[in-house]
Design a protein around this motif. Structure first.
Motif, mmCIF file in Angstrom:
data_model
loop_
_atom_site.group_PDB
_atom_site.id
_atom_site.type_symbol
_atom_site.label_atom_id
_atom_site.label_comp_id
_atom_site.label_asym_id
_atom_site.label_seq_id
_atom_site.Cartn_x
_atom_site.Cartn_y
_atom_site.Cartn_z
ATOM 1 N N ALA A 57 26.821 3.583 -40.964
ATOM 2 C CA ALA A 57 26.863 2.348 -40.161
ATOM 3 C C ALA A 57 28.315 2.000 -39.864
ATOM 4 C CB ALA A 57 26.182 1.210 -40.908
ATOM 5 N N ASP A 58 28.592 1.646 -38.612
ATOM 6 C CA ASP A 58 29.970 1.280 -38.242
ATOM 7 C C ASP A 58 29.960 0.047 -37.345
ATOM 8 O OD1 ASP A 58 30.084 1.865 -35.303
ATOM 9 O OD2 ASP A 58 29.744 3.930 -35.915
ATOM 10 N N ASN A 59 31.120 -0.547 -37.181
ATOM 11 C CA ASN A 59 31.274 -1.708 -36.287
ATOM 12 C C ASN A 59 32.106 -1.327 -35.071
ATOM 13 O OD1 ASN A 59 33.753 -1.434 -37.470
ATOM 14 N ND2 ASN A 59 33.994 -3.582 -38.036
ATOM 15 N N GLY A 60 31.915 -0.099 -34.605
ATOM 16 C CA GLY A 60 32.650 0.387 -33.439
ATOM 17 C C GLY A 60 32.108 -0.151 -32.131
ATOM 18 N N SER A 61 32.454 0.514 -31.054
ATOM 19 C CA SER A 61 32.126 0.008 -29.708
ATOM 20 C C SER A 61 30.661 0.159 -29.343
ATOM 21 C CB SER A 61 32.985 0.723 -28.667
ATOM 22 O OG SER A 61 32.743 2.125 -28.714
ATOM 23 N N GLY A 62 29.923 1.029 -30.062
ATOM 24 C CA GLY A 62 28.520 1.248 -29.724
ATOM 25 C C GLY A 62 28.355 2.174 -28.528
ATOM 26 N N ILE A 63 27.087 2.447 -28.173
ATOM 27 C CA ILE A 63 26.772 3.353 -27.059
ATOM 28 C C ILE A 63 26.029 2.572 -25.978
ATOM 29 C CG2 ILE A 63 25.642 5.515 -26.402
ATOM 30 C CD1 ILE A 63 25.730 6.342 -29.355
ATOM 31 N N HIS A 64 26.463 2.731 -24.746
ATOM 32 C CA HIS A 64 25.834 2.040 -23.616
ATOM 33 C C HIS A 64 24.373 2.478 -23.523
ATOM 34 C CE1 HIS A 64 25.016 0.740 -19.506
ATOM 35 N NE2 HIS A 64 26.158 0.032 -19.547
ATOM 36 N N PRO A 65 23.449 1.542 -23.292
ATOM 37 C CA PRO A 65 22.015 1.892 -23.252
ATOM 38 C C PRO A 65 21.685 2.940 -22.191
ATOM 39 C CG PRO A 65 22.380 -0.367 -22.466
ATOM 40 C CD PRO A 65 23.645 0.084 -23.118
ATOM 41 N N ASP A 66 22.447 2.980 -21.098
ATOM 42 C CA ASP A 66 22.168 3.975 -20.059
ATOM 43 C C ASP A 66 22.639 5.378 -20.476
ATOM 44 O OD1 ASP A 66 21.126 1.948 -18.547
ATOM 45 O OD2 ASP A 66 22.927 1.675 -17.310
ATOM 46 N N ASP A 67 23.497 5.427 -21.503
ATOM 47 C CA ASP A 67 24.041 6.720 -21.924
ATOM 48 C C ASP A 67 23.375 7.276 -23.178
ATOM 49 O OD1 ASP A 67 25.822 6.432 -19.872
ATOM 50 O OD2 ASP A 67 27.493 5.751 -21.138
ATOM 51 N N ILE A 68 22.555 6.457 -23.828
ATOM 52 C CA ILE A 68 22.083 6.818 -25.157
ATOM 53 C C ILE A 68 21.272 8.106 -25.170
ATOM 54 C CG2 ILE A 68 19.999 5.378 -24.998
ATOM 55 C CD1 ILE A 68 22.169 5.967 -28.119
ATOM 56 N N GLN A 69 20.397 8.287 -24.185
ATOM 57 C CA GLN A 69 19.571 9.495 -24.174
ATOM 58 C C GLN A 69 20.441 10.718 -23.857
ATOM 59 O OE1 GLN A 69 15.964 8.704 -22.104
ATOM 60 N NE2 GLN A 69 14.804 10.176 -23.326
ATOM 61 N N LEU A 70 21.404 10.531 -22.977
ATOM 62 C CA LEU A 70 22.296 11.636 -22.621
ATOM 63 C C LEU A 70 23.160 12.054 -23.819
ATOM 64 C CD1 LEU A 70 23.385 13.472 -20.360
ATOM 65 C CD2 LEU A 70 25.059 11.672 -19.831
ATOM 66 N N ALA A 71 23.483 11.077 -24.695
ATOM 67 C CA ALA A 71 24.344 11.379 -25.842
ATOM 68 C C ALA A 71 23.714 12.407 -26.778
ATOM 69 C CB ALA A 71 24.646 10.090 -26.610
ATOM 70 N N PHE A 72 22.380 12.516 -26.752
ATOM 71 C CA PHE A 72 21.693 13.432 -27.664
ATOM 72 C C PHE A 72 21.413 14.791 -27.031
ATOM 73 C CE2 PHE A 72 21.024 9.392 -29.688
ATOM 74 C CZ PHE A 72 21.011 9.690 -31.041
ATOM 75 N N THR A 73 21.905 14.999 -25.832
ATOM 76 C CA THR A 73 21.757 16.319 -25.201
ATOM 77 C C THR A 73 23.007 17.155 -25.452
ATOM 78 O OG1 THR A 73 22.655 15.511 -23.106
ATOM 79 C CG2 THR A 73 20.254 15.387 -23.409
ATOM 80 N N LYS A 74 22.846 18.453 -25.349
ATOM 81 C CA LYS A 74 23.935 19.373 -25.680
ATOM 82 C C LYS A 74 25.065 19.285 -24.654
ATOM 83 C CE LYS A 74 24.616 24.128 -27.223
ATOM 84 N NZ LYS A 74 25.119 23.699 -28.545
ATOM 85 N N HIS A 75 26.312 19.315 -25.176
ATOM 86 C CA HIS A 75 27.529 19.293 -24.363
ATOM 87 C C HIS A 75 27.631 18.026 -23.508
ATOM 88 C CE1 HIS A 75 28.158 23.266 -25.799
ATOM 89 N NE2 HIS A 75 27.222 23.828 -25.057
#
Length: 589
Positions: A57-75
């Protein structure tokens, strides 16, 4: 032969995971580095289920909801924009492989929110299938990795015990915490607190948080910059008398990235050369700051290997920076002033002996010898030659130094010295060995003695050839050995300090050391010859010494640059504090 076909996405990810995710610690590394890149100031790592469940768990910037699914794809990554930025990496992650690899071998839940949204996004993934939904959460990201390797039973068999796997995680988090002292790191194992550091600490404070406050007395600061190249090395290294049993306490970073770098490791070893006992290692925390364009971190998927454009420059820079810190530490701890080094080569005389000696005098490049007796008189000696004529010779000795309070000699091997607040026990042989070693090392020209008569010594043919091959290095330090047959050699010249030593003993030691020095490593070969000479020229354990002889050995030791260890790495002295002695006898001081 089977037809070629496209592999399924999940299988591709599992293959990639084999390179990126080696063990549970690999998951922790990838996810924590993502938290650091996201600007987190607090990162909490919780481990359970035999290290197969990991929550970060961190208090960083987080991931934009529109990018979240893309973040789990390769490269897929936010840290690399184009081809040029690949050669100017300024983040810990950049390949976009970690999340895609992890979700292929574990059940993953990610909860994240950025400051621009009042709600967060929850992602659930299994076998590379990703589902998202809205949820309430704080700004930052929580990654929950459960049942690691659940679909790869073969990988599970290769994992070590729970204790061993957690030790890898703990060592990793320690390294990350030291590399990033401004971030608070919390590590828990099955609910028990293991590491708990504060936010906005400096490097020294962070080291004490990981180890203990007492380590401050054992380490020295390293801080060196080069304005031309823009290189900066900073951190801390231990004094030579504070050692560890393994290299686990050597932390090296490049631009705050944990690296496994042979260049840095060898530079540290070179700086500590001949200072540490065999099998002992220093404590070191060093971070090299360098222009990202001067290095390549895209060598391996785990990003721990690194390449430099100018390897020699980095090696020399690090070695000199660490060496300077160690020299400063030694000089600060030496209780007597350092003797000023002379630029001209000094003929070395064994000043501790009052018996018959064979002293070499140099006159117009001629070398001759005569028997003499030394009578101590202040810093001068009266020389009685065979014709009974007398002359004064002023030798360069450390007699001007503060008087040494010698208690006595123990077992004809150890010199006992009383200092202000401790009893110092000095090994007489290795103390003098260190002094002679440094004297010989600093001589521009080796002082030698010609041998008019010398015995022919039988050797193995391979040893005779070994001596011939090492002739340039041997002559550099005052030896001249001639091969008169395949199995016989003769000494024509020896270093002056060995005038009273049996040649057979010298030869035996030389051969033992040269056999262990590779032919292509001339520096190692020279070092072996130098150590042999110093060892054979030194007073031996078991030799009974007079009070004056003991004083001279101790005073000579005080003038060395490294009074901690002999050239072989053995400790020279041991201190027993006065408080410890007094406590044994129930005395208060």
């Amino acid at each position: 032969m089977n037809r070629i076909k496209q592999l399924p996405t999940n299988l591709v990810n599992q293959i990639a995971a084999g390179e990126v995710i080696e063990r549970p610690a690999s998951v922790v590394k990838e996810l924590v580095e993502n938290s650091i890149d996201a600007g987190a100031k607090r990162i909490e790592i919780s481990i359970s289920n035999a290290c197969r469940n990991i929550r970060i768990a961190d208090n960083g910037s987080g991931i934009h909801p529109d990018d979240i699914q893309l973040a789990f794809t390769k490269h897929a990554t936010s840290k690399l924009k184009d081809e040029e930025s690949l050669f100017n990496i300024q983040t810990l992650g950049f390949r976009g492989e970690a999340l895609a690899s992890i979700i292929s071998i574990a059940k993953v839940t990610c909860t994240t929110r950025t400051k621009d949204f009042e709600y967060g996004t929850k992602v659930e993934s299994e076998n590379s299938i990703v589902k998202t939904s809205k949820t309430g959460c704080a700004i930052g990201t929580i990654m929950e990795v459960n049942e690691l390797f659940f679909n790869q039973p073969a990988r599970l068999k290769f994992l070590k015990s729970e204790k061993t796997e957690f030790s890898y995680i703990q060592e990793l988090v320690q390294s990350l915490a030291i590399a990033n002292p401004s971030i608070a790191f919390i590590l828990k194992n099955s609910g028990s607190m293991v590491i708990n550091t504060t936010q906005n600490a400096d490097l020294l404070t962070r080291i004490t948080q990981i180890y203990s406050h007492n380590i401050i007395n054992e380490i020295k600061e390293v801080n060196k910059s080069d304005d031309i190249t823009g290189i900066h090395l900073y951190g801390y290294v231990s004094t030579p008398d504070f050692t560890r049993s393994s290299k686990k306490s050597i932390y090296t970073f490049v631009n705050s990235r944990i690296v496994k770098c042979p260049v840095l490791a060898k530079a540290i070893d070179a700086a500590y050369k001949n200072m540490l006992p065999i099998g002992r290692y220093p404590f070191a925390v060093l971070n090299l700051e360098i222009n990202p364009e001067e290095i390549d971190v895209n060598v391996h998927p785990q990003k721990r290997e690194i390449r430099y454009k100018n390897t020699n420059q980095i090696f020399n820079f690090v070695q000199s920076a660490v060496g300077y810190a160690l020299t400063s530490a030694i000089q600060a701890q030496t209780p007597f002033p350092q003797k000023e080094e002379k630029s001209e080569p000094l003929p070395f005389i064994r000043t501790f002996s009052q018996n018959e000696e064979n002293v070499i005098q140099k006159d117009n490049n001629k070398v001759f010898s005569f028997p003499l007796k030394l009578e101590k008189k202040d810093t001068s000696y009266i020389v009685n030659d065979s014709n009974q004529t007398k002359m004064n010779i002023n030798f360069e000795t450390p007699s001007k130094l503060k008087r040494v309070n010698i208690v006595g000699q123990f077992h004809n091997t150890y010199i006992l010295v009383e200092n202000d607040d401790n009893l110092e026990i000095i090994d007489q042989h290795i103390a003098e060995e260190r002094y002679i070693y440094e004297k010989l090392r600093n001589q521009k020209e080796a002082a030698s003695q010609l041998l008019i008569i010398s015995d022919v010594i039988d050797v193995e043919p391979s040893d005779a050839d070994l001596l011939v091959n090492a002739k340039p290095q041997l002559e550099k330090f005052g030896y001249k050995i001639e091969k008169i047959s395949d199995t016989q050699i003769i000494f024509k010249k020896i270093p002056q300090v060995l005038s009273q030593v049996k040649l057979q003993d010298v030869l035996s030691e030389l051969l033992d050391n040269l056999r262990n020095a590779p032919d292509n490593e001339l520096d190692t070969r020279e070092e072996k010859i130098l150590i042999t000479t110093a060892c054979k020229a030194s007073v031996k354990a078991g030799d009974k010494l007079t009070l004056w002889q003991m004083e001279e050995i101790v005073k000579n030791l005080r003038t060395t640059k490294n009074p901690y260890t002999c050239p072989h790495g053995r400790p020279i002295s041991h201190f027993i504090p006065l408080k410890e002695v007094a406590a044994f006898f129930d005395r208060n001081i």
